[in-house]
Motif scaffolding. Structure first.
Motif, PDB file in Angstrom:
ATOM      1  N   MET A   1       0.850  -1.161   0.000  1.00 58.78           N
ATOM      2  CA  MET A   1       0.000   0.000   0.000  1.00 58.78           C
ATOM      3  C   MET A   1       0.897   1.225   0.000  1.00 58.78           C
ATOM      4  O   MET A   1       2.008   1.183   0.510  1.00 58.78           O
ATOM      5  CB  MET A   1      -0.885   0.016   1.239  1.00 58.78           C
ATOM      6  CG  MET A   1      -1.815  -1.169   1.321  1.00 58.78           C
ATOM      7  SD  MET A   1      -2.973  -1.142   2.723  1.00 58.78           S
ATOM      8  CE  MET A   1      -2.005  -0.594   4.077  1.00 58.78           C
ATOM      9  N   GLU A   2       0.367   2.320  -0.555  1.00 57.22           N
ATOM     10  CA  GLU A   2       1.099   3.582  -0.553  1.00 57.22           C
ATOM     11  C   GLU A   2       0.198   4.701  -0.057  1.00 57.22           C
ATOM     12  O   GLU A   2      -1.013   4.664  -0.250  1.00 57.22           O
ATOM     13  CB  GLU A   2       1.587   3.940  -1.957  1.00 57.22           C
ATOM     14  CG  GLU A   2       2.790   3.157  -2.386  1.00 57.22           C
ATOM     15  CD  GLU A   2       3.380   3.687  -3.674  1.00 57.22           C
ATOM     16  OE1 GLU A   2       4.591   3.546  -3.813  1.00 57.22           O
ATOM     17  OE2 GLU A   2       2.638   4.209  -4.518  1.00 57.22           O
ATOM     18  N   SER A   3       0.820   5.685   0.572  1.00 57.86           N
ATOM     19  CA  SER A   3       0.072   6.865   0.980  1.00 57.86           C
ATOM     20  C   SER A   3      -0.344   7.639  -0.271  1.00 57.86           C
ATOM     21  O   SER A   3       0.263   7.480  -1.336  1.00 57.86           O
ATOM     22  CB  SER A   3       0.921   7.739   1.901  1.00 57.86           C
ATOM     23  OG  SER A   3       2.049   8.222   1.221  1.00 57.86           O
ATOM     24  N   PRO A   4      -1.369   8.484  -0.162  1.00 61.17           N
ATOM     25  CA  PRO A   4      -1.835   9.223  -1.333  1.00 61.17           C
ATOM     26  C   PRO A   4      -0.744  10.060  -1.998  1.00 61.17           C
ATOM     27  O   PRO A   4      -0.723  10.188  -3.217  1.00 61.17           O
ATOM     28  CB  PRO A   4      -2.949  10.112  -0.772  1.00 61.17           C
ATOM     29  CG  PRO A   4      -3.453   9.367   0.407  1.00 61.17           C
ATOM     30  CD  PRO A   4      -2.236   8.696   0.999  1.00 61.17           C
ATOM     31  N   ASP A   5       0.178  10.593  -1.220  1.00 62.58           N
ATOM     32  CA  ASP A   5       1.247  11.393  -1.820  1.00 62.58           C
ATOM     33  C   ASP A   5       2.472  10.557  -2.201  1.00 62.58           C
ATOM     34  O   ASP A   5       3.488  11.084  -2.631  1.00 62.58           O
ATOM     35  CB  ASP A   5       1.654  12.530  -0.897  1.00 62.58           C
ATOM     36  CG  ASP A   5       2.209  12.031   0.425  1.00 62.58           C
ATOM     37  OD1 ASP A   5       2.264  10.797   0.656  1.00 62.58           O
ATOM     38  OD2 ASP A   5       2.588  12.878   1.250  1.00 62.58           O
ATOM     39  N   ARG A   6       2.363   9.245  -2.041  1.00 62.40           N
ATOM     40  CA  ARG A   6       3.397   8.269  -2.414  1.00 62.40           C
ATOM     41  C   ARG A   6       4.715   8.436  -1.666  1.00 62.40           C
ATOM     42  O   ARG A   6       5.766   8.060  -2.164  1.00 62.40           O
ATOM     43  CB  ARG A   6       3.631   8.282  -3.918  1.00 62.40           C
ATOM     44  CG  ARG A   6       2.406   7.852  -4.680  1.00 62.40           C
ATOM     45  CD  ARG A   6       2.689   7.809  -6.157  1.00 62.40           C
ATOM     46  NE  ARG A   6       1.475   7.426  -6.847  1.00 62.40           N
ATOM     47  CZ  ARG A   6       1.385   6.366  -7.614  1.00 62.40           C
ATOM     48  NH1 ARG A   6       2.419   5.599  -7.800  1.00 62.40           N
ATOM     49  NH2 ARG A   6       0.259   6.075  -8.204  1.00 62.40           N
ATOM     50  N   THR A   7       4.661   9.002  -0.478  1.00 60.98           N
ATOM     51  CA  THR A   7       5.883   9.143   0.303  1.00 60.98           C
ATOM     52  C   THR A   7       6.087   7.990   1.282  1.00 60.98           C
ATOM     53  O   THR A   7       7.198   7.759   1.734  1.00 60.98           O
ATOM     54  CB  THR A   7       5.892  10.459   1.086  1.00 60.98           C
ATOM     55  OG1 THR A   7       4.750  10.504   1.931  1.00 60.98           O
ATOM     56  CG2 THR A   7       5.897  11.666   0.154  1.00 60.98           C
ATOM     57  N   VAL A   8       5.005   7.268   1.635  1.00 59.24           N
ATOM     58  CA  VAL A   8       5.097   6.135   2.558  1.00 59.24           C
ATOM     59  C   VAL A   8       4.565   4.889   1.862  1.00 59.24           C
ATOM     60  O   VAL A   8       3.477   4.899   1.303  1.00 59.24           O
ATOM     61  CB  VAL A   8       4.308   6.403   3.861  1.00 59.24           C
ATOM     62  CG1 VAL A   8       4.372   5.201   4.785  1.00 59.24           C
ATOM     63  CG2 VAL A   8       4.838   7.640   4.568  1.00 59.24           C
ATOM     64  N   HIS A   9       5.341   3.810   1.895  1.00 59.47           N
ATOM     65  CA  HIS A   9       4.992   2.544   1.252  1.00 59.47           C
ATOM     66  C   HIS A   9       4.999   1.453   2.317  1.00 59.47           C
ATOM     67  O   HIS A   9       5.955   1.330   3.077  1.00 59.47           O
ATOM     68  CB  HIS A   9       6.013   2.231   0.161  1.00 59.47           C
ATOM     69  CG  HIS A   9       5.806   0.917  -0.498  1.00 59.47           C
ATOM     70  ND1 HIS A   9       4.882   0.723  -1.498  1.00 59.47           N
ATOM     71  CD2 HIS A   9       6.393  -0.283  -0.299  1.00 59.47           C
ATOM     72  CE1 HIS A   9       4.925  -0.542  -1.887  1.00 59.47           C
ATOM     73  NE2 HIS A   9       5.836  -1.170  -1.160  1.00 59.47           N
ATOM     74  N   VAL A  10       3.916   0.657   2.393  1.00 57.54           N
ATOM     75  CA  VAL A  10       3.802  -0.449   3.342  1.00 57.54           C
ATOM     76  C   VAL A  10       3.698  -1.750   2.558  1.00 57.54           C
ATOM     77  O   VAL A  10       2.875  -1.871   1.654  1.00 57.54           O
ATOM     78  CB  VAL A  10       2.557  -0.289   4.250  1.00 57.54           C
ATOM     79  CG1 VAL A  10       2.461  -1.441   5.235  1.00 57.54           C
ATOM     80  CG2 VAL A  10       2.586   1.034   4.980  1.00 57.54           C
ATOM     81  N   ALA A  11       4.540  -2.728   2.899  1.00 58.17           N
ATOM     82  CA  ALA A  11       4.528  -4.013   2.201  1.00 58.17           C
ATOM     83  C   ALA A  11       4.502  -5.149   3.221  1.00 58.17           C
ATOM     84  O   ALA A  11       5.044  -5.022   4.313  1.00 58.17           O
ATOM     85  CB  ALA A  11       5.761  -4.147   1.313  1.00 58.17           C
ATOM     86  N   TYR A  12       3.879  -6.260   2.852  1.00 60.40           N
ATOM     87  CA  TYR A  12       3.862  -7.467   3.681  1.00 60.40           C
ATOM     88  C   TYR A  12       4.314  -8.638   2.829  1.00 60.40           C
ATOM     89  O   TYR A  12       3.777  -8.873   1.745  1.00 60.40           O
ATOM     90  CB  TYR A  12       2.460  -7.741   4.233  1.00 60.40           C
ATOM     91  CG  TYR A  12       2.398  -9.016   5.030  1.00 60.40           C
ATOM     92  CD1 TYR A  12       2.957  -9.083   6.290  1.00 60.40           C
ATOM     93  CD2 TYR A  12       1.799 -10.151   4.524  1.00 60.40           C
ATOM     94  CE1 TYR A  12       2.920 -10.254   7.032  1.00 60.40           C
ATOM     95  CE2 TYR A  12       1.747 -11.329   5.254  1.00 60.40           C
ATOM     96  CZ  TYR A  12       2.313 -11.367   6.510  1.00 60.40           C
ATOM     97  OH  TYR A  12       2.282 -12.525   7.238  1.00 60.40           O
TER      98      TYR A  12
END
Length: 65
Positions: A1-12
């Motif tokens: 998943m990414e934040s709307p501004d694409r500065t934070v990315h979460v992966a599992y």
């Protein structure tokens, strides 16, 4: 998943050793690039609290951590 501004990315990814979640932040004008690696046993509440703290606007009374 990414934040709307694409500065934070979460992966599992449960298939890599040791497996778990990675949260990655891109560098911007004020902050350098960073990442957090959480194991498979980390509860979703901890992950949610961390990502909320990173992506929601700070309160006027929030401490500068």
């Amino acid at each position: 998943m990414e934040s709307p501004d694409r500065t934070v990315h979460v992966a599992y990814d449960p298939y890599v050793i040791p497996g778990g979640r990675t949260i990655h932040g891109r560098a911007d004008g004020l902050n350098g690039e960073w990442s957090v690696h959480l194991g498979r046993q980390t509860s979703v509440e901890i992950v949610a609290g961390l990502t909320d703290g990173l992506t929601r606007p700070r309160s006027a009374h929030a401490p500068n951590v």
